[in-house]
Motif scaffolding. Structure first.
Motif, mmCIF file in Angstrom:
data_model
loop_
_atom_site.group_PDB
_atom_site.id
_atom_site.type_symbol
_atom_site.label_atom_id
_atom_site.label_comp_id
_atom_site.label_asym_id
_atom_site.label_seq_id
_atom_site.Cartn_x
_atom_site.Cartn_y
_atom_site.Cartn_z
ATOM 1 N N MET A 625 0.833 -1.200 0.000
ATOM 2 C CA MET A 625 0.000 0.000 0.000
ATOM 3 C C MET A 625 0.868 1.250 0.000
ATOM 4 N N ARG A 633 -3.876 3.482 0.284
ATOM 5 C CA ARG A 633 -4.414 2.777 -0.873
ATOM 6 C C ARG A 633 -3.462 1.647 -1.243
ATOM 7 N N THR A 635 -3.264 -2.917 -2.474
ATOM 8 C CA THR A 635 -3.848 -4.207 -2.841
ATOM 9 C C THR A 635 -3.412 -5.252 -1.828
ATOM 10 N N THR A 684 -8.330 -10.616 -4.989
ATOM 11 C CA THR A 684 -7.570 -9.559 -4.312
ATOM 12 C C THR A 684 -8.522 -8.635 -3.578
ATOM 13 N N ARG A 686 -9.153 -4.691 -2.126
ATOM 14 C CA ARG A 686 -8.780 -3.289 -2.299
ATOM 15 C C ARG A 686 -8.556 -2.657 -0.927
ATOM 16 N N HIS A 688 -8.258 0.636 1.040
ATOM 17 C CA HIS A 688 -8.559 2.064 0.919
ATOM 18 C C HIS A 688 -9.160 2.541 2.236
ATOM 19 N N SER A 707 -9.225 -2.592 5.938
ATOM 20 C CA SER A 707 -10.052 -2.415 4.733
ATOM 21 C C SER A 707 -9.708 -3.463 3.684
ATOM 22 N N GLY A 708 -8.436 -3.772 3.503
ATOM 23 C CA GLY A 708 -8.056 -4.772 2.513
ATOM 24 C C GLY A 708 -8.509 -6.160 2.906
ATOM 25 N N ASN A 711 -12.345 -6.394 2.439
ATOM 26 C CA ASN A 711 -12.694 -6.456 1.027
ATOM 27 C C ASN A 711 -12.291 -7.795 0.427
ATOM 28 N N SER A 712 -11.156 -8.353 0.880
ATOM 29 C CA SER A 712 -10.744 -9.676 0.400
ATOM 30 C C SER A 712 -11.739 -10.744 0.821
ATOM 31 N N ALA A 717 -16.173 -2.746 -1.106
ATOM 32 C CA ALA A 717 -15.100 -1.786 -0.830
ATOM 33 C C ALA A 717 -15.589 -0.568 -0.061
ATOM 34 N N LYS A 721 -14.187 0.240 3.624
ATOM 35 C CA LYS A 721 -13.519 1.508 3.930
ATOM 36 C C LYS A 721 -14.140 2.161 5.150
#
Length: 727
Positions: A625, A633, A635, A684, A686, A688, A707-708, A711-712, A717, A721
């Motif tokens: 990030m 931000r 991945t 993956t 995201r 953020h 957050s990642g 989202n995974s 997303a 976040k």
């Protein structure tokens, strides 16, 4: 007619003989008278010298003192005995005192002087009569007492030998025994002397003596001792038990010096410096007394034993040491300064440091002639320092700093601390209430901290921190915070961009950490039990830690690698890269989490989020990030299996509504496995999360990871976040 009878030839002869005898008798008669007269004259001179000269000299001395002082002083001489044959004089019971103000009172102070006895022997009378330099065998003064109100206001700029009559004096031996005195107003004298004994050899009060650079003043050698000195100096009282010195031995010894301030040492700054000093013993060796008499201090070693020093710093910084000495000395050099077993306490500053068992050695000291700071460090070529326990206050009055031992060597460029500790002075709640917002309640215990390649000269002379490596071993760091209080309205200083605002330049080649333990406790508003997150066996290296534009840029940034075990079970590897001079705070963080059960996070998620990981195992999580002042931000590649979450109420129990939430969460949002099937593509995540500059950069890192990860696991997303940014 009668013829005259003839004259006998014997008559003229007899007459001649008779006349000769008469003349001889007359000569003998006058010779006896001459001898008698001479004897009478000698006896008369002797009687005059014996019975009339001494009283006459005594009257002359007393009258001379009265006229020279214009009637201000009165001299009384108890006895005076002279011997021209033995070339000696003895004076006893001398008393000189002030009797009136007189016209000379402006320049002549009030004085009380008594002298028990003075003996002068082997006086060169012929040299005295001829106006030459007068040799004297010895002068001995005994029982001298001086009471002086102030120093005389002399206007004669000439040296002493030029004010003496004739060509001067040369005294083989001078002794002053049992000298006492006081100086200042009689009611409150500013200085007192209980006793002093002084001797001087080959004292030459003449132009030749003044020009001899090997002499101490006018003497070939001087020795003496002082006892019981008391003095009042600005704002302080000074006492000295004893002092001994001898110029032939080139040594001065001081016993028991004490300085006490008139006002107590306090934590607040004062208008003037306040000093409390206890000095049991001081020894100065290799003293060049001849040079000192010409305002040049040169010595080999100054040794100080067990000094105790406490001081309150003044509101205005005092002049530098060389500026204070400049009016009194033209040169000040010392081969070595050694202090053993000292104690130091400094008040009037927020740090308020106190240090025990101080052992200090300085070599090659030169204060004057002053040279601009270069290779020297506080006037010395090198210093060695060793201390025992030390204490100070950080971010006063919130934190207490201490260590058990310190070692520093400027020549080797090393500094080491043992058992360094930082602890709060208040509880978590007390600290937050005092500051009025949430605050990191920090505790740090570092058994060993070492700096190598440290440039002490840059630190002392240019206020720059330059070092090769800083090594921290086995540190235990704990932070606690309470979410029930308002957030800190100020911008956090625990950020990369804050390093560029440090008010001094620093440059550290490496920061090395070995086997540290980092623990975070967070008390959420919903639950009294704090959430706990811990990293064990943390170790790593940061390189090029600097705010110096000459070595820090985007092409040559700070870089670092670190490893550890999250909650003692999940092995973690992290890498960081940052240009700390970038005002936007841009930096990059990447890393890997290795296999572990997700349930290890429950100690943090249950009390703070009301979420329990019922099941789930990490295979491997990788992330990368980019972060700045606006957001994080990036991945995330999160591989895991059998992920199940559970929502809990405030009692950390799955109530009816929370059971429904859990079913919807696991059934609709959560991806049980990633990848769903072996051989399928890994989904993956995201990363953020918006940044709040009131929080440290580590909070932003955590937000990005949350957050990642969400989202995974399938959380949309926008929702991931939002959840990552929550309290």
């Amino acid at each position: 007619m009668r013829r005259p009878s003839p004259v006998s030839p014997a008559v003229p002869v007899a007459s001649h003989i008779s006349a000769s005898r008469a003349a001889s008798a007359l000569r003998r008669h006058w010779g006896r008278w001459a001898v008698g007269l001479l004897a009478v004259l000698v006896v008369g001179v002797w009687a005059a010298v014996t019975f009339l000269l001494d009283p006459w000299l005594q009257r002359q001395l007393e009258e001379k003192a009265r006229t020279a002082s214009q009637g201000r002083y009165q001299l009384r001489v108890g006895s005076l005995r002279t011997s021209l044959l033995r070339r000696r004089a003895e004076v006893g019971q001398v008393h000189l005192r002030t009797v009136s103000a007189g016209p000379g009172s402006a320049r002549l102070p009030r004085l009380e002087f008594t002298l028990g006895r003075v003996l002068v022997e082997e006086v060169g009378v012929w040299a005295l009569l001829r106006g030459q330099e007068v040799p004297i065998g010895s002068i001995r003064l005994d029982s001298v007492a001086v009471d002086l109100a102030r120093l005389p206001q002399t206007t004669d700029p000439r040296p002493l030998h030029e004010r003496l009559p004739g060509k001067g004096l040369r005294v083989k031996y001078l002794m002053v025994r049992h000298l006492t005195g006081q100086f200042g107003p009689p009611a409150r004298p500013t200085a007192r002397l209980a006793r002093a004994d002084l001797t001087a050899r080959d004292l030459r009060l003449s132009a030749a003596g003044a020009a001899d650079s090997a002499r101490v003043g006018y003497a070939a050698s001087v020795a003496g001792q002082l006892r019981g000195v008391l003095a009042q100096v600005p704002g302080h009282a000074l006492s000295l038990r004893g002092l001994r010195f001898a110029t032939t031995a080139r040594q001065l010894v001081v016993d028991s010096v004490a300085v006490h301030p008139n006002q107590a040492i306090s934590g607040r700054r004062s208008a003037n410096i306040r000093v409390s000093l206890g000095l049991p013993r001081l020894v100065l060796r290799g003293l060049d007394a001849a040079a000192l008499s010409r305002r040049r201090f040169r010595a080999d070693t100054l040794a100080v034993r067990a000094p105790r020093l406490a001081l309150t710093l003044p509101a205005t910084a005092p002049p530098a040491f060389h500026e204070l000495l400049a009016p009194y000395l033209r040169e000040c050099r010392l081969g070595a300064l050694v202090a053993t077993g000292g104690r130091l306490r400094v008040a009037g500053t927020d740090l308020a440091p106190a240090v025990a068992r101080v052992f200090l050695t300085g070599t090659g000291l030169q204060v004057l002639p002053y040279q601009p700071p270069g290779a020297s460090i506080f006037y010395a070529q090198a210093w060695q320092l060793r201390t025992g326990r030390a204490t100070a206050t950080l971010n006063a009055p919130y934190y207490h700093l201490s260590w058990l031992g310190l070692k520093a060597d400027t020549r080797a460029g090393k500094l080491a601390l043992r058992q360094l500790t930082i602890v709060p002075t208040l509880s978590v709640v007390g600290l937050a209430r005092r500051k009025g917002h949430q605050a990191a309640h920090l505790t740090a215990r570092v058994p060993a901290l070492r700096l190598t390649g440290l440039d002490f000269g840059a630190a002392a002379n240019r206020h720059e921190l330059r070092a090769g490596a800083l090594t921290v071993a086995h540190a235990r760091i704990s932070t606690r915070s309470d979410g029930r209080f308002p957030e800190n309205p100020e911008i956090s200083h625990i950020t990369p961009e804050a390093l560029r605002q440090v008010p001094f330049l620093f440059g550290l080649d490496q920061l090395i950490i070995h086997q540290a333990t980092i623990t975070t406790h967070y008390r959420a508003p919903r639950e009294a039990q704090p959430g706990i997150l811990q990293i064990n066996d943390f170790g790593g290296t940061l390189r090029n830690v600097s705010n110096d534009p000459a070595r820090m840029s985007a092409a040559h940034p700070l870089t670092g690698r670190a490893t550890g075990r999250l909650q003692g079970k999940c092995r973690v590897r992290v890498m960081v890269r940052a240009n700390v001079l970038d005002p936007a705070g841009r930096h990059t963080v990447s890393g890997t989490f290795y296999s572990a059960p997700l349930a290890i996070l429950n100690s943090m998620t249950i009390p703070t989020r009301g979420i329990r990981f019922r099941s789930g195992t990490i295979g491997q999580i990788r992330f990368r990030m980019q972060l700045d002042q606006q957001a994080a931000r990036g991945t995330m590649w999160a591989g895991y299996t059998n992920l199940k979450l559970q929502r809990l109420n405030r009692e950390n129990q799955p109530g009816l509504l929370h059971r429904v939430e859990t079913t919807l969460l696991n059934g609709i949002f959560i991806r049980d496995n990633n990848p769903r099937q072996p051989g399928q593509e890994l989904k993956t995540g995201r990363m953020h999360s918006a940044r709040k500059r009131r929080y440290s950069v580590f909070t932003l890192w955590r937000q990005g990871l949350v957050s990642g990860l969400l989202n995974s696991a399938g959380v949309p997303a926008p929702l991931a976040k939002k959840l990552s940014e929550g309290k």
